[in-house]
Design an enzyme around this catalytic site. Structure first.
Site, PDB file in Angstrom:
ATOM      1  N   SER A 189       0.904  -1.223  -0.168  1.00  0.00           N
ATOM      2  CA  SER A 189      -0.103   0.086   0.019  1.00  0.00           C
ATOM      3  C   SER A 189       0.876   1.153  -0.015  1.00  0.00           C
ATOM      4  O   SER A 189       1.685   1.468  -0.783  1.00  0.00           O
ATOM      5  CB  SER A 189      -0.984  -0.092   1.389  1.00  0.00           C
ATOM      6  OG  SER A 189      -2.091   0.910   0.948  1.00  0.00           O
ATOM      7  N   ASP A 343     -10.152  -3.208  -5.387  1.00  0.00           N
ATOM      8  CA  ASP A 343      -9.331  -2.238  -4.823  1.00  0.00           C
ATOM      9  C   ASP A 343      -9.313  -1.037  -5.396  1.00  0.00           C
ATOM     10  O   ASP A 343      -8.944  -1.251  -6.661  1.00  0.00           O
ATOM     11  CB  ASP A 343      -7.927  -3.025  -4.414  1.00  0.00           C
ATOM     12  CG  ASP A 343      -6.860  -2.160  -3.686  1.00  0.00           C
ATOM     13  OD1 ASP A 343      -7.262  -1.009  -3.374  1.00  0.00           O
ATOM     14  OD2 ASP A 343      -5.641  -2.573  -3.613  1.00  0.00           O
ATOM     15  N   HIS A 373      -8.426  -4.771  -0.830  1.00  0.00           N
ATOM     16  CA  HIS A 373      -7.045  -3.963  -0.584  1.00  0.00           C
ATOM     17  C   HIS A 373      -6.659  -4.588   0.775  1.00  0.00           C
ATOM     18  O   HIS A 373      -7.551  -4.829   1.965  1.00  0.00           O
ATOM     19  CB  HIS A 373      -7.256  -2.668  -0.537  1.00  0.00           C
ATOM     20  CG  HIS A 373      -6.211  -1.795  -0.096  1.00  0.00           C
ATOM     21  ND1 HIS A 373      -4.985  -1.245  -1.073  1.00  0.00           N
ATOM     22  CD2 HIS A 373      -5.487  -1.306   1.080  1.00  0.00           C
ATOM     23  CE1 HIS A 373      -4.067  -0.786  -0.287  1.00  0.00           C
ATOM     24  NE2 HIS A 373      -4.365  -0.763   0.972  1.00  0.00           N
TER      25      HIS A 373
END
Length: 399
Positions: A189, A343, A373
């Protein structure tokens, strides 16, 4: 008595309604995702309520709630774990207990959390690093960095780069028994964003002689130019990471000024004089056909030049690695990219895969169907456990 039972029934129905969220048919173990989403949703509501009352900044409250995941450095029969600092940057180190005469592989890991929260001591990160060190017989360095909203870009980048550069010093590698020819960088991320940016920067640093062998980017955030990608349209309201939350992460990375968030939400934050950079994030030419799904590309509306002058980070390649010119990408190492179907950041990863491939970089892309995600942080789910094993197996074969 009947009234009591009726009251419990009503309470149960309300609770079920609060927990339930419609999910796509191919999502495994949907109730695990719903329960996880309930925790995240409740934390978000409480943080927002506290911010409205003027009690605390939203991100500071979210960081406080997430601290329940903190896990002290705990060694076991296989791995020695300790906290230390690399040039004043906090890191957690994982070293196999078993003695060896040969040098070990080294992996430098950067946690996610939207540049606003997260820590290397979270249980999920600790467990993943422990598994990686044990199964690869590798030295794993999991770094922290200062967080927004107290610290803004480029502080996070600089902290990570400082720690990595210290680690890559030949004398320091020798002290940890790490093979200088078998070092990788990894991040998820926001950590994937930092990993990609740091890997690019290393290529331009004459002081660093060690070359990375691999980079692994796990559902990375790679650009803040266009928030109208197909993945943002399709997954704007799905669990874990909504479009509005991701936009807030990006805006908090640069400033607490709400005007930037407002401009980003309307996709009107990039000035006309920087419009030439949109070619690096034009999804209509960079996404594989199967991910376009009939979406029509909209030319972004240009924003105020004043925002870019106040917050130049929004135009900086260190914040948005997708803005790098092709010539800057060519020297990057073998790359492994994970993207998830549900996501908002999916298309960031997909576009980077395309651009790296066009620049001659060898890329392995693992697109995880039915996943949201953060899936590698959810090792209690089947899809998260599978993805983590695929990631570690790839490192075992290529690092």
């Amino acid at each position: 008595m009947r009234k009591k039972y009726f009251g419990f029934l009503i309470l149960g129905v309300l609770l079920a309604g609060y927990i339930y969220v419609p999910l796509p048919d191919n999502v495994e173990e949907p109730w695990k995702i719903m329960l996880l989403n309930t925790f995240l949703k409740t934390s978000s509501y409480l943080a927002l309520f506290g911010e409205i009352l003027g009690l605390n900044h939203f991100m500071k409250s979210m960081a406080l709630f997430s601290r329940i995941q903190g896990f002290p450095p705990t060694s076991d029969e296989n791995i020695i774990v300790k906290d230390t600092t690399f040039n004043d940057i906090p890191v957690r180190i994982y070293v196999p207990q078993q003695k060896t005469k040969s040098l070990r592989r080294g992996l430098f890991y950067i946690h996610g959390g939207g540049w606003c929260f997260g820590s290397n001591d979270y249980y999920s990160y600790d467990l993943l690093s422990r598994w990686t060190a044990e199964r690869l017989d590798a030295v794993v360095i999991s770094t922290n960095y200062r967080l927004a909203p107290k610290y803004h870009f480029p502080v996070q980048f600089e902290d990570v780069y400082t720690a990595l550069k210290w680690f890559l010093d030949p004398q320091n590698l020798e002290s940890y028994g790490v093979d200088p020819g078998r070092i990788g960088i990894s991040g998820d991320s926001a950590g994937g964003n930092l990993a990609a940016a740091v890997a690019q920067q290393l290529l331009e640093d004459p002081d660093v002689k060690i070359k990375l062998k691999v980079q692994t980017l796990i559902y990375p955030a790679l650009q803040n130019f266009d928030f109208d990608l197909p993945s943002y349209r399709e997954n704007a309201h799905y669990p874990v990471l909504s479009k509005s939350l991701m936009v807030r992460f990006w805006s908090e990375y640069f400033t607490t000024d709400r005007s930037l968030k407002k401009a980003m939400l309307s996709n009107q934050h990039i000035p006309l004089e920087s419009s030439n950079l949109f070619k690096f994030v034009n999804w209509s030419s960079l996404l594989p056909e199967k991910f376009k799904k009939g979406h029509i590309y909209k030319t972004p509306t240009h924003g105020s030049s004043e925002l870019a002058k106040k917050y130049p980070g929004i135009l900086d390649v260190k914040a948005s690695p997708l803005l790098a010119d092709d010539s800057k990408l060519r020297g990057l190492p073998l790359t492994y990219v994970i993207t998830c179907q549900y996501d908002v950041l999916r298309d960031d990863g997909l576009m980077y895969v395309t651009r790296l491939q066009k620049s001659g970089v060898q890329v392995i892309h693992n697109h995880v169907e039915g996943a949201f995600h953060g899936t590698l942080a959810f090792l209690f789910t089947k899809v998260g456990y599978r993805a983590a094993n695929q990631y570690i197996n790839w490192l075992h074969e290529n690092l």
